[in-house]
Design a protein around this motif. Sequence first.
Motif, short mmCIF file in Angstrom:
data_model
loop_
_atom_site.label_atom_id
_atom_site.label_comp_id
_atom_site.label_asym_id
_atom_site.label_seq_id
_atom_site.Cartn_x
_atom_site.Cartn_y
_atom_site.Cartn_z
N ASN A 191 11.88 24.73 84.55
CA ASN A 191 12.97 24.70 83.59
C ASN A 191 12.62 23.85 82.37
O ASN A 191 12.95 24.20 81.23
N ARG B 225 10.21 25.85 80.18
CA ARG B 225 10.87 26.94 79.48
C ARG B 225 11.68 26.44 78.28
O ARG B 225 11.76 27.11 77.26
N ASN C 15 10.63 27.84 74.71
CA ASN C 15 11.59 28.63 73.93
C ASN C 15 11.90 27.96 72.59
O ASN C 15 12.12 28.64 71.59
N GLU D 90 17.54 32.91 74.23
CA GLU D 90 16.77 32.46 75.40
C GLU D 90 16.72 30.93 75.46
O GLU D 90 16.78 30.34 76.56
N SER E 109 18.24 28.58 78.53
CA SER E 109 17.37 27.70 79.32
C SER E 109 17.92 26.29 79.41
O SER E 109 17.83 25.65 80.46
#
Length: 849
Positions: A39, A42, A46, A66, A70
């Motif tokens: 996580n 990401r 992103n 996105e 996240s």
Amino acid sequence: MSAPLGYYVNLVSTTEFTFGDEEEVMPKLKLESLRYKDNAVRIISNLCKCMQTFNDVEAFVKAWDEFEQSHCPYRNEKQVSKTHHYKVFHDALYSTLRKTLPPELLTVEVAFALRAIFRDSTTPNILGLSSSSRPATGASANHRGSAKEKKDKSKPGREADKVPEKWVDHEITAEEMLAQVKISKVWKGHFVRRLESARIPGHDVHRATYDCLVKISQALEPHVETAGLNLLRLFFKAEPDLMPKYPFYKDEWNKISYNDYSGAYPDQPANTWFIVFREIFYVSEDTLCVPKMYIQGGLNTCLLRVVDNDTGTETPRIFQKVAPQVYKKNKKGYTFVAEARSLDAAITGNKWKMRLIGSMAQLPHPSRPEVQSSFHMREIRDYYVPQDNHVMLRYVVKVFEDNHLVSLQLNTSKPDVYIKLQVLDQEEEILAAVGKGHVVLPSFIFQKDASADDSEKRPSSRGSAKGSKNKGSSNKRVGSATQSPRAESRTSLDGMEEEEVVGDSKEVKSHKYVIQAMVLRDSWPLNQHQWAFVEELKEKEREELKVMKAKDREQSPSGQAAAKEQKTPQGTAKGGKAKGKEKIDKNDKTKAGGISSRPSSVSFDVAKPHWTLRIVSDAPAAEEIEVKKDTERADEIRAMKKAWEEAEPGRATKAQLSRQKYLASHMIKVDDNEESLPPPPTAQSADFEEEMVYSLQPPPGPKAKEVLQPLDVTPFLRKLYDTPRYKDEAEDRRQMEARQKEIQEYRMFREKVEQWREEDLQERNRLKVQQLEECERLQAKLDEKRAEINAPREAFRQKYLEAERLRLEELAAAEAALKADAEKLAPSPKGKKSGKKSPKASGKSGKKK
């Protein structure tokens, strides 16, 4: 391994796992979970994708969606507000960027680019730039700076933060306030329009902003995982209640954090108490943790204690182990003390390790890299002398530097004695502990007595002490810094209390520390042999209190009973060598002692009732404490007698001769009736009875051969009658008649009093009735007079009311008559017939029909 049955277990799993002891499993639990790492990666990935697609509207919208998904997985929940989430997340992200980005990217242009991508025009100083290197935003113009900015403003040498002299203590006028509001309004509008322009592709501001965002993404890509983990840590630290909203919430229950601190303890003789290690740990934020002690060599008597230095309370233990507890942030930290005792056999030196286990990375930490395991122990041993106030010992403590950390231990030769060990300041109890045959105060911080003279000498004494310690410890510690560990710990303590010292610099607080021990519950009885030894000690002390010549008093030493001051090599360096002993002064016993004629430690009889007090200080600070026996009362008596002797030379000799003369003329011999005494017991039976019989009071001494002649009080007696009177029947009868007569007179007097009280009660009741009747009579008379006054008034009033009524009736009749005449004389309108017919007309029409 031997067992009646054998087992062979295979552990099989589709997922990789670790199986083993604590040393193999705990390092794995210290790492973040895979879902947590994924996580975090990401989120940063992103974010970098959003920065790279900032010039493409469609791609940026998709990447931004996105990115929000996240870092805010619950954004579609309508019942939960997201405003607080975005605020906390932005603060954590800005803090992460300040730590991750290189210094050349921490510019005003980069800060503007971040504001543009997040549409953030309110957060003040997102990159922590100095006020002189960035334009003031609307938030900064309204003084909404962070704590860091406030701290920077207090630093000297910042020309941009200085206020012009004409604006110091200047009261803002209404015109100036209006001008400020207008300027702020115009600047906010310009800044927001510029942020919006930076998001429009093709605009000049957009191109510069896009270039800055690309540089930021390129700088973040090599540190994606580190930045993501740091971001989530700061985010959940600021708002831990949001953790259940994320899929990795349950993984945090399996994550731990721990720090290890190790060292070694030296060889110890049998039946001794010592400290394995002692260190002050500081807590930067509230955290739940538990310390665990590992001792090699089978030292089962080791006990770990944790003391809050602010309150003096000790952390509770479960089965002699420190229980898990939330350690809250305080000023003086927490003292971790590991103590141990050797039993009948000696202990060989070995290694130890303490592990602090918690759920957060911010665990309690010491003020120096290595914990303190080298100590200086003062051991004071003396015989037990019972006192009326149950006080067993009193020692005055004086320290020459602030924040002197000490551990105290007291044990008695009788193992079942209840004792209480206290630390008093100005005769007020500061810290105390109760034990049975053994009691420990694990930690206490002594402060210097800040008198007027000492406060002036304090800086120089502190500097000289540190210099001497550095010189002495330079060749003892391996790889140690220039400053001694004790100086480092004191520096940390002084640094934490710097604000208080500055605020209270004018207040000078004096300290008078006393270590006192008391016997509780009358739990230390003595037998006859021990009482005889106690009487000998008391007699020697009384002899010392007698007045002596001035020359003898100056030459007489004040010895200390069984007091010895030595440095025990309780810590070793990394090389394994024990610490060298410090040099002890020849007069060290005199420093720690008071008045006592007890034998020295060489001839100390351990078979007699005695106690042992141990005072443990850090080895580098051994010379900063002085312990003396409390002889204040004895010194007062001696000073008083000395003053008497100086005022009247030879006074003590005259008093002694006078007493001897009085005793020689008033002593008489006592006749011994040896025939009436029972036969003396045998020597063996007498010794056995004396050893077995214990009592709290000393046994009666032998019968004196000479006693003081009783005082003849006959000259001081006063006779009531010239001749004696015998109490016979006639005297008894006379006394009985006198008593009966007295009783009869009292009864008559009592009856008269009761009769007088009854008459007084009736008279008061009669006066009450008379008063009520008088009030009623006065009220009736008042009503009568009021009626006489109101009658002519009412008649006069009715006369005018009647005249007014007649006048109004006449006016009403006149108005009615005028109205009727007007109706008769008024003609009907032309061209219109009356809507109503007269009775005559209606009658004629009826006849025609």
